[in-house]
Design a protein around this motif. Structure first.
Motif, mmCIF file in Angstrom:
data_model
loop_
_atom_site.group_PDB
_atom_site.id
_atom_site.type_symbol
_atom_site.label_atom_id
_atom_site.label_comp_id
_atom_site.label_asym_id
_atom_site.label_seq_id
_atom_site.Cartn_x
_atom_site.Cartn_y
_atom_site.Cartn_z
ATOM 1 N N SER A 163 -4.708 -1.171 6.033
ATOM 2 C CA SER A 163 -4.236 -0.493 4.811
ATOM 3 C C SER A 163 -4.650 0.961 4.847
ATOM 4 O O SER A 163 -5.707 1.305 5.365
ATOM 5 C CB SER A 163 -4.824 -1.164 3.562
ATOM 6 O OG SER A 163 -4.423 -0.456 2.410
ATOM 7 N N GLN A 164 -3.797 1.803 4.234
ATOM 8 C CA GLN A 164 -4.118 3.238 4.126
ATOM 9 C C GLN A 164 -4.849 3.528 2.817
ATOM 10 O O GLN A 164 -5.273 4.647 2.581
ATOM 11 C CB GLN A 164 -2.819 4.050 4.144
ATOM 12 C CG GLN A 164 -1.983 3.845 5.378
ATOM 13 C CD GLN A 164 -2.100 5.004 6.363
ATOM 14 O OE1 GLN A 164 -2.601 6.052 6.023
ATOM 15 N NE2 GLN A 164 -1.647 4.783 7.580
ATOM 16 N N ASN A 165 -5.025 2.501 1.991
ATOM 17 C CA ASN A 165 -5.582 2.704 0.643
ATOM 18 C C ASN A 165 -7.039 2.276 0.593
ATOM 19 O O ASN A 165 -7.373 1.126 0.851
ATOM 20 C CB ASN A 165 -4.758 1.928 -0.382
ATOM 21 C CG ASN A 165 -3.292 2.314 -0.326
ATOM 22 O OD1 ASN A 165 -2.953 3.490 -0.378
ATOM 23 N ND2 ASN A 165 -2.422 1.323 -0.198
ATOM 24 N N VAL A 166 -7.882 3.232 0.201
ATOM 25 C CA VAL A 166 -9.326 3.001 0.204
ATOM 26 C C VAL A 166 -9.903 3.318 -1.172
ATOM 27 O O VAL A 166 -9.580 4.335 -1.777
ATOM 28 C CB VAL A 166 -10.024 3.885 1.267
ATOM 29 C CG1 VAL A 166 -11.523 3.781 1.160
ATOM 30 C CG2 VAL A 166 -9.556 3.502 2.666
ATOM 31 N N LEU A 167 -10.740 2.415 -1.664
ATOM 32 C CA LEU A 167 -11.473 2.632 -2.902
ATOM 33 C C LEU A 167 -12.946 2.672 -2.554
ATOM 34 O O LEU A 167 -13.479 1.718 -1.978
ATOM 35 C CB LEU A 167 -11.171 1.493 -3.876
ATOM 36 C CG LEU A 167 -11.819 1.578 -5.263
ATOM 37 C CD1 LEU A 167 -11.274 2.759 -6.039
ATOM 38 C CD2 LEU A 167 -11.566 0.281 -6.020
ATOM 39 N N LEU A 168 -13.601 3.791 -2.854
ATOM 40 C CA LEU A 168 -15.028 3.920 -2.554
ATOM 41 C C LEU A 168 -15.858 3.575 -3.771
ATOM 42 O O LEU A 168 -15.553 4.021 -4.861
ATOM 43 C CB LEU A 168 -15.368 5.353 -2.115
ATOM 44 C CG LEU A 168 -14.755 5.822 -0.804
ATOM 45 C CD1 LEU A 168 -15.043 7.296 -0.582
ATOM 46 C CD2 LEU A 168 -15.311 4.998 0.355
#
Length: 196
Positions: free
Chosen positions: A191-196
């Motif tokens: 996935s290109q979507n990251v939640l830090l």
């Protein structure tokens, strides 16, 4: 390399067994909010230290050179071999296909070392363990990351365990202070979507 995977599995089984008889270690995990199912699912254990693991592995037929090469024991200044992890909660580090490649040991709260020991201690770099390539929990999270099309990146092992326990199966942990390019490359495949 197969021998290094085997010895880490043997060490994990030993640490897991040690946890069952250490009330302080179990108490610490329960006070942090972990359930028995989570502890078991992630193979968490306890390292008493001294030479307990080393002697156990020798009894299983592993050579001392293999134990040292795997990063499970060190030779001290007097020439004796001692376990790398002492009085620590032990979290197995697992590669993408589910093989144990190393450990992170968290010093038990009750341990007083006057700051001589780090709170967290990782396995050293070995032929099968390169810290900059590892994301704790990735083996369990990869399908959920792809399905949900995003990944939650948390700091450490306890954060990851609590996230998975709360049904955030797409969480992974850094197990350290840095997010590396290698780790991002691994995640970007899913996935290109990251939640830090």
């Amino acid at each position: 390399l197969g021998l290094l995977y085997d010895i880490h599995k043997s060490a994990q089984e030993f640490f897991e067994q040690e946890l069952t008889s250490n009330s302080n270690a179990k108490k610490y995990l329960y006070e942090r909010g972990l359930h028995d199912e989570t502890v078991k699912a992630f193979g968490i254990g306890f390292a008493k230290g001294g030479e307990s693991l080393t002697l156990h592995l020798l009894k299983l037929g592993y050579d001392m050179n293999v134990i040292v090469r795997a990063g499970l024991a060190n030779k001290n200044t007097t020439g004796l071999y001692r376990d790398r992890f002492t009085n620590r909660i032990v979290f197995p580090l697992v590669n993408a296909v589910g093989k144990i490649i190393g450990f992170t040991g968290r010093l038990l709260e009750s341990a007083s070392t006057n700051g001589e020991q780090p709170k967290y201690l990782n396995s050293p770099e070995t032929p099968i363990f390169h810290k900059s390539d590892v994301l704790y929990g990735f083996d369990r999270a990869k399908l959920s990351i792809r399905k949900n099309n995003f990944v939650v990146i948390v700091e450490g092992q306890m954060d990851l365990l609590m996230a998975h326990q709360a049904s955030f199966g797409n969480a992974v942990a850094l197990s350290g202070t840095a997010l590396t390019e290698n780790q991002l490359t691994i995640l970007r495949r899913l996935s290109q979507n990251v939640l830090l």
